[in-house]
Design an enzyme around this catalytic site. Structure first.
Site, PDB file in Angstrom:
ATOM      1  CD  GLU B  64      -1.875  -2.375   1.341  1.00 19.27           C
ATOM      2  OE1 GLU B  64      -0.760  -2.651   1.830  1.00 19.27           O
ATOM      3  OE2 GLU B  64      -2.748  -3.237   1.105  1.00 19.27           O
ATOM      4  CG  HIS B 133     -10.634  -6.791   6.855  1.00 17.20           C
ATOM      5  ND1 HIS B 133      -9.529  -6.958   7.638  1.00 17.20           N
ATOM      6  CD2 HIS B 133     -10.312  -7.305   5.636  1.00 17.20           C
ATOM      7  CE1 HIS B 133      -8.575  -7.559   6.934  1.00 17.20           C
ATOM      8  NE2 HIS B 133      -9.019  -7.781   5.724  1.00 17.20           N
TER       9      HIS B 133
END
Lengths: 334, 335
Positions: B64, B133
């Protein structure tokens, strides 16, 4: 990955002269900052590059003006090599409105895209992925432009380094990773911070060439960096170059360097790249002493003039604090 | 302008498609976004790598920081990258690039360099995905001067706001609420953009103003329907963009209704509702008939079990009760 060099690039006499000129400006800039801050002439904070001049000078000569550079807080020498005027650097350090960052950036964040010096980051390792993106952009546009990203040995322990070298290799983008290994990550010796013997061998993990070179030898650096830049430019992908050097003034200016054994510092100073290269140019008959003195005199004049201009320049107005946060400040929070 | 009914997912896909078609400098970069890799976990990028090639729709390793960093580098060079962070919680890996580079670059160089990236992130919920999440972290980015923060609530807004984000000259964090991706609505088919900083009055009303965005919009509409039957008329303002925030539309409404409830799915404490309530108090204090109420997620990590997750997040019941308390009507939940 083993690297075999078939034709070793050799700098021309003009390139050697230019490298010495750049190294001299870099060294004298650092000396002038140290003197000015120590004497109370001006206030500034900086991360000295003294001792690492050869790397930036060779990179400056090898890169084209259209190539891109990404550097970091210990990067004033890198900026000078890429063509950033000393006057701009002094204004930036003294926080003047005449600086590229108009007093907002500071030493850590000097950028000068006009000469391809695209980013200086204050976060260790964080410029490395940005360099990959600049190279990706060149590749997408079919440009033959190369991006060089420089960082210290400490940066090679960050996640950004590993993510970025892997991504650069996978995307096969035209970038050269230039590690200026000065043997300390802030105050921690490099051998306390990694178990492998060299930074260069880390390249094998990403399937790219890794080369270790004497970072105090401009001619050796010229050869290795030329090969790496040529590889990138011709579509051969990234290279990791580890340049072995030392920083003479510690992490940031004023560092007492108690963590550096005196004999280590003394040994490094014997290999000071600037006087060593000066002697080589004399020994090899590349320059006469008069020519070298002229280079040194001219460099001193440039730096003195830059300091004078920066000290005389106005400070930024608080009225401009809120400028440059957004392209358009409509709706900007108070 | 011709409109067609489609889902938010299709509307986002259409915005990306049209941006890629319109401008060569636009490209997408992220994990699993090519058709070979499934076109994104929720299918927003489906078909685009086939149509525009894998040089403009790039799959990356799971990296990322490098994804966002590379987007910034390309943007520095004048490109308009759209980076995808698969799930918003993963943004932590890239936060340095967003906070220390994308957001500040223009300022630190006095406008000499800029980073007009769009970072698309998906906020999940209701899937049992738990604490790492399922987060709505838009408030993190509200505290970073230089960034713009966008959270659409409808298919038409998703298309118009994403188009604006891609061509905006500043970096944008664009939050796609996963449970709204299947929401259907009429969407202009041709290229169109919704300016940032223009809130949308989703439902006019006279007794109280709900200020919300994203998932808070449909949930507030459900609450408002219930309240309507009780004779409470609710005005709902969808902020659409948290930065810039259209406070004028909020103030105009609150001065009329004299009551306000801020509803968000990120945490109540330290979340966007705090900023909304504070700014209303600063500007409308004399007009208020009741303190500004806030409804937000509880100050706990997000649990996995559905019954616990339901207790964590706001819902129409809690929103309706906050409104009832604000207008002086009895609450049904007793809190």
């Amino acid at each position: 990955m083993a690297v075999t060099t078939t034709t070793r690039a050799v700098p021309s006499a003009e390139q050697q002269r230019r490298m010495y000129e750049l190294m001299t400006i870099m060294k004298l800039t650092d000396d002038r900052l140290a003197k000015g801050i120590s004497s109370g002439e001006f206030l500034a904070i900086y991360w000295p590059h003294r001792g690492q001049e050869a790397i930036a000078a060779a990179l400056g000569v090898v890169l084209r003006p259209s190539d891109h550079l990404v550097t970091n807080y210990r990067g004033l020498h890198d900026h000078i090599g890429k063509g950033v005027p000393v006057a701009a650097i002094m204004a930036e350090l003294l926080g003047k409105v005449t600086a590229p960052g108009m007093g907002k950036g500071g030493t850590l964040h000097l950028s000068s895209p006009e000469v391809g010096s695209m980013l200086s980051t204050g976060i260790v390792g964080a410029g490395i992925p940005v360099g990959v993106g600049l190279a990706l952009s060149a590749k997408q546009q079919g440009l033959d432009r190369v991006t060089a990203t420089t960082f210290g040995d400490g940066a090679t322990n960050t996640g950004s380094f590993h993510e970025s070298l892997n991504l650069a290799a996978v995307l096969n983008v035209p970038v050269v990773f230039v590690c200026q290994n000065n043997l300390y990550g802030e105050k921690t010796p490099v051998d306390h911070a990694m178990k492998v013997a060299t930074v260069a061998e880390r390249a094998a993990a990403y399937g790219m060439p890794g080369v270790r070179v004497d970072g105090n030898d401009p001619d050796a650096l010229f050869a290795v960096l030329s090969e790496s830049v040529d590889r990138a430019r011709s579509g051969g992908g990234p290279t990791l170059v580890e340049c072995m050097t030392f920083r003479f003034r510690g992490h940031s200016f004023g560092d007492n360097m108690k963590y550096i054994p005196p004999e280590q510092l003394a040994a490094a100073q014997v290999k000071d790249p600037v006087p060593t290269y000066r002697q080589r140019l004399l020994d090899e008959g590349v320059c006469t002493d008069d020519e070298l003195v002229d280079i040194e005199t001219a460099a001193t004049a440039i730096i003195d003039q830059a300091v004078k201009e920066a000290m005389a320049a106005p400070a930024p107005s608080p009225d401009h604090l809120r400028d440059h946060v957004y392209a358009d400040d409509r709706g900007m929070p108070a | 302008m011709e409109e067609r009914e489609m889902t938010m997912q299709q509307a986002l896909n259409l915005a990306l498609d049209q941006a890629l078609a319109k401008d060569e400098s636009v490209f997408l970069i992220g994990e699993d976004i090519t058709d070979e890799a499934g076109g994104g976990i929720v299918g927003v990028t489906a078909g685009l790598s086939t149509k525009y090639g894998v040089d403009r729709v790039l799959d990356t390793p799971i990296s990322e920081a490098a994804i966002v960093g590379a987007a910034i580098g390309a943007a520095l060079d004048g490109r308009r990258p759209v980076a995808e962070i698969m799930i918003m919680d993963f943004i932590g890996i890239a936060i340095d690039q967003i906070a220390n580079h994308a957001a500040k670059m223009r300022f630190m160089t006095a406008g000499r360099t800029t980073s007009p990236i769009t970072v698309r992130v998906a906020a999940l919920s209701g899937m049992g995905t738990g604490a790492t999440h399922s987060q709505s972290l838009e408030h993190w980015f509200m505290g970073m001067p230089g960034l713009k923060v966008v959270v659409p609530s409808s298919p038409a807004d998703a298309k118009g706001l994403l188009t604006t984000a891609i061509f905006d000259d500043d970096p944008v964090v664009f939050v796609e609420t996963a449970r709204l991706l299947g929401t259907r609505g009429m969407v202009p088919v041709d290229d169109y953009a919704i300016p940032f900083g223009q809130a949308n009055v989703v439902r006019p009303g006279t007794d109280v103003t709900i200020v919300t965005y994203g998932r808070g919009v449909p949930e507030s509409v459900t609450a408002a329907d219930e309240l309507d039957a009780e004779g409470i008329s609710v005005e709902i303002i969808d902020l659409r963009t948290l930065v810039p925030m259209d406070t004028e539309t909020v103030f105009e409404s609150v001065r009329r209704t004299r009551r306000a409830v801020a509803v968000t799915y990120s945490v109540r404490f330290g979340g966007p509702s705090a900023e909304i309530a504070a700014t209303i108090n600063e500007h409308c204090f004399g007009d208020l008939a009741a303190p500004v109420a806030r409804v937000g997620a509880q100050f706990t990590p997000i649990p996995s079990a559905s019954v616990l997750e339901a207790a964590h997040f706001p819902d129409p019941q809690r929103i309706a009760d906050a409104v009832r308390r604000t207008v002086g009507a009895p609450a049904t939940l007793g809190s």
